[in-house]
Design an enzyme around this catalytic site. Structure first.
Site, short mmCIF file in Angstrom:
data_model
loop_
_atom_site.label_atom_id
_atom_site.label_comp_id
_atom_site.label_asym_id
_atom_site.label_seq_id
_atom_site.Cartn_x
_atom_site.Cartn_y
_atom_site.Cartn_z
N LYS A 193 3.88 0.60 1.68
CA LYS A 193 2.54 1.22 2.48
C LYS A 193 2.78 2.56 3.15
CE LYS A 193 -0.49 -1.32 -0.13
NZ LYS A 193 0.19 -2.40 -0.33
C1 LIG Z 1 -0.52 -4.43 -0.80
C2 LIG Z 1 -2.18 -4.60 -1.05
C3 LIG Z 1 -2.73 -5.52 -0.65
C4 LIG Z 1 -1.63 -6.78 -0.37
O1 LIG Z 1 -0.99 -6.20 0.63
P1 LIG Z 1 0.08 -7.40 1.04
O2 LIG Z 1 0.95 -6.86 2.52
O3 LIG Z 1 1.49 -6.66 -0.17
O4 LIG Z 1 -0.07 -8.55 1.25
C5 LIG Z 1 -3.51 -6.06 -0.78
N1 LIG Z 1 -4.78 -5.41 -1.30
C6 LIG Z 1 -4.39 -3.96 -1.45
C7 LIG Z 1 -5.22 -3.02 -2.16
C8 LIG Z 1 -2.81 -3.25 -1.79
O5 LIG Z 1 -2.96 -2.23 -1.95
#
Ligand SMILES: *Cc1c(COP(=O)(O)O)cnc(C)c1O
Length: 393
Positions: A193
């Site tokens: 991210k």
């Molecule tokens: C990465 C992601 C999540 C989940 O995030 P985590 O921290 O891995 O639980 C949820 N929604 C979207 C759209 C994502 O890209």
């Protein structure tokens, strides 16, 4: 064929500051949730509150994933069996799965052709007497039209939980995602991210009751406020369990990384935006639909740079992905829509023809490398590879 090393689709940018802070944390002897996590939460709150000081302040609580944070938000809102929650089909399964954790039903809706964000006209058709909440996803890091979404939610008296996994930092009409008048926004610090703690997330809300409930449920249903109130009189081993909570707290080791990632987040965003601008300029003459940029007073977090094949190109998405891999370039697809995933498709008897925008986008899309650590030479390499793919059409 290519002598150059493989260029991955995403990579985190971790500096000496993060490494030193983790080492300090490890040496301190305090590894789980403690002073570093409190600092990370306070710093995160401070960044958001400084962005729009005119809007009500928010509180932030750190969790071990965005999925956990989305679950806590729905739990705090009392979403449960018999309720329906509207979710865009064009997202990661985490957005929808948390609704099922609560025993409520997911109602998937299509997205807009430009942004691939939730289509409020489709959402309007999906509202029933059971609809309790809506979960917009700020896809790729471009904000949902939040004033329109909030007006829609108000019209039908729906709770709003923003999946802001892609959206730090993101602005819409000068307002930061996290500061809108929703019930909560949840950010992700997963490894790929826009900022990372390895695994982690942050729940942000202007509603102190929601934060208090999420805080209790984050750690086994132990009520810290009761605890704090009596600490002066009771021994340090005493605590009270008020609900069957979860184990969703973030470690201080992870928060040590987050404290420094947060400090660099504007710099990361600027680098991502510069790369996105370069792509949008250099790929404009290819048979592609390029991603939307942010409007006036907006800021795109540029978690993803998603291109779609234009209608007239003879190439398929799989041809392009294969050709890029042959040139040593990684890419991905965001997302295989939920209506195609066996669990969601079968549980709700979904047909691809009910989600024409997402379906078409999925068939023609790929995400090309975009991360702050990319060098200008890496970016040029991706651009040259994309041109080479279409030169041999
Ligand atoms: C990465 C992601 C999540 C989940 O995030 P985590 O921290 O891995 O639980 C949820 N929604 C979207 C759209 C994502 O890209």
């Amino acid at each position: 064929m290519s002598a150059l090393p493989f260029l991955p689709f995403a990579l985190p940018e971790i500096g000496e500051e993060e490494i030193q802070e983790v080492a300090t944390c490890l040496r301190s002897g305090w590894l789980t949730t403690g002073p570093k996590t409190r600092q990370f939460e306070q710093d995160f709150e401070a960044v958001l509150n400084a962005m729009n000081p005119d809007l009500p302040p928010v509180q932030a609580i750190a969790v071990n994933s965005a999925t956990a944070g989305l679950h806590l938000a729905l739990e705090a809102l009392g979403i449960g069996p018999g309720d329906e929650v509207i979710v865009p089909t064009h997202t990661f399964t985490a957005t929808a799965e948390v609704v099922r954790y609560m025993g409520a039903d997911v109602v998937l809706v299509d997205v807009l052709p430009g942004s691939l964000n939730i289509d409020l006209q489709a959402a309007r058709k999906a509202v029933t007497a059971r609809t309790k909440a809506i979960m917009p996803v700020h896809y790729a890091g471009l904000a949902v039209d939040m004033p329109a979404l909030l007006a829609f939610a108000q019209e039908f008296n729906l709770r709003v939980v923003e999946d802001a996994a892609h959206a730090f930092p993101t602005l819409h009409n000068g307002v930061a995602v996290g500061k809108f008048n929703s019930d909560a926004a949840v950010f992700s610090f997963y490894a790929n991210k826009t900022m990372t703690t390895g695994e982690g997330g942050m729940v942000v809300s202007r509603h102190p009751e929601l934060i208090a409930r999420a805080k209790t449920m984050r750690l086994h249903g132990i009520n810290r406020d009761v605890f704090d109130r009596f600490t002066a009189k009771t021994p340090s081993w005493y605590y009270e369990v008020v609900a069957p909570g979860f184990k969703y707290n973030l470690t201080d080791i992870a928060s040590a990384i987050g404290i420094h990632q947060l400090k660099k987040s504007s710099q990361f965003q600027r680098r991502r935006e510069a790369i996105a601008n370069r792509y949008s300029e250099a790929l404009a003459d290819l048979p592609l639909v390029l991603p939307e940029h942010a409007g006036p007073n907006g800021l795109h977090a540029w978690h993803l740079y998603v291109v779609r094949l234009a209608d007239h190109t003879p190439k398929t998405r799989d041809d392009v992905v294969e050709a890029l891999y042959a040139q040593g370039i990684g890419c991905s697809v965001h997302y295989i829509p939920l209506h195609l995933q066996p669990y969601w498709r079968d549980r709700y008897a979904l047909k691809a023809s009910d989600f024409p925008v997402s379906q078409k986008a999925y068939e023609r899309m790929l995400s090309i490398p975009l991360y702050s650590k990319m060098t200008d030479a890496d970016v040029d390499r991706v651009i040259a590879a994309m041109h080479a793919v279409f030169a041999h059409a």
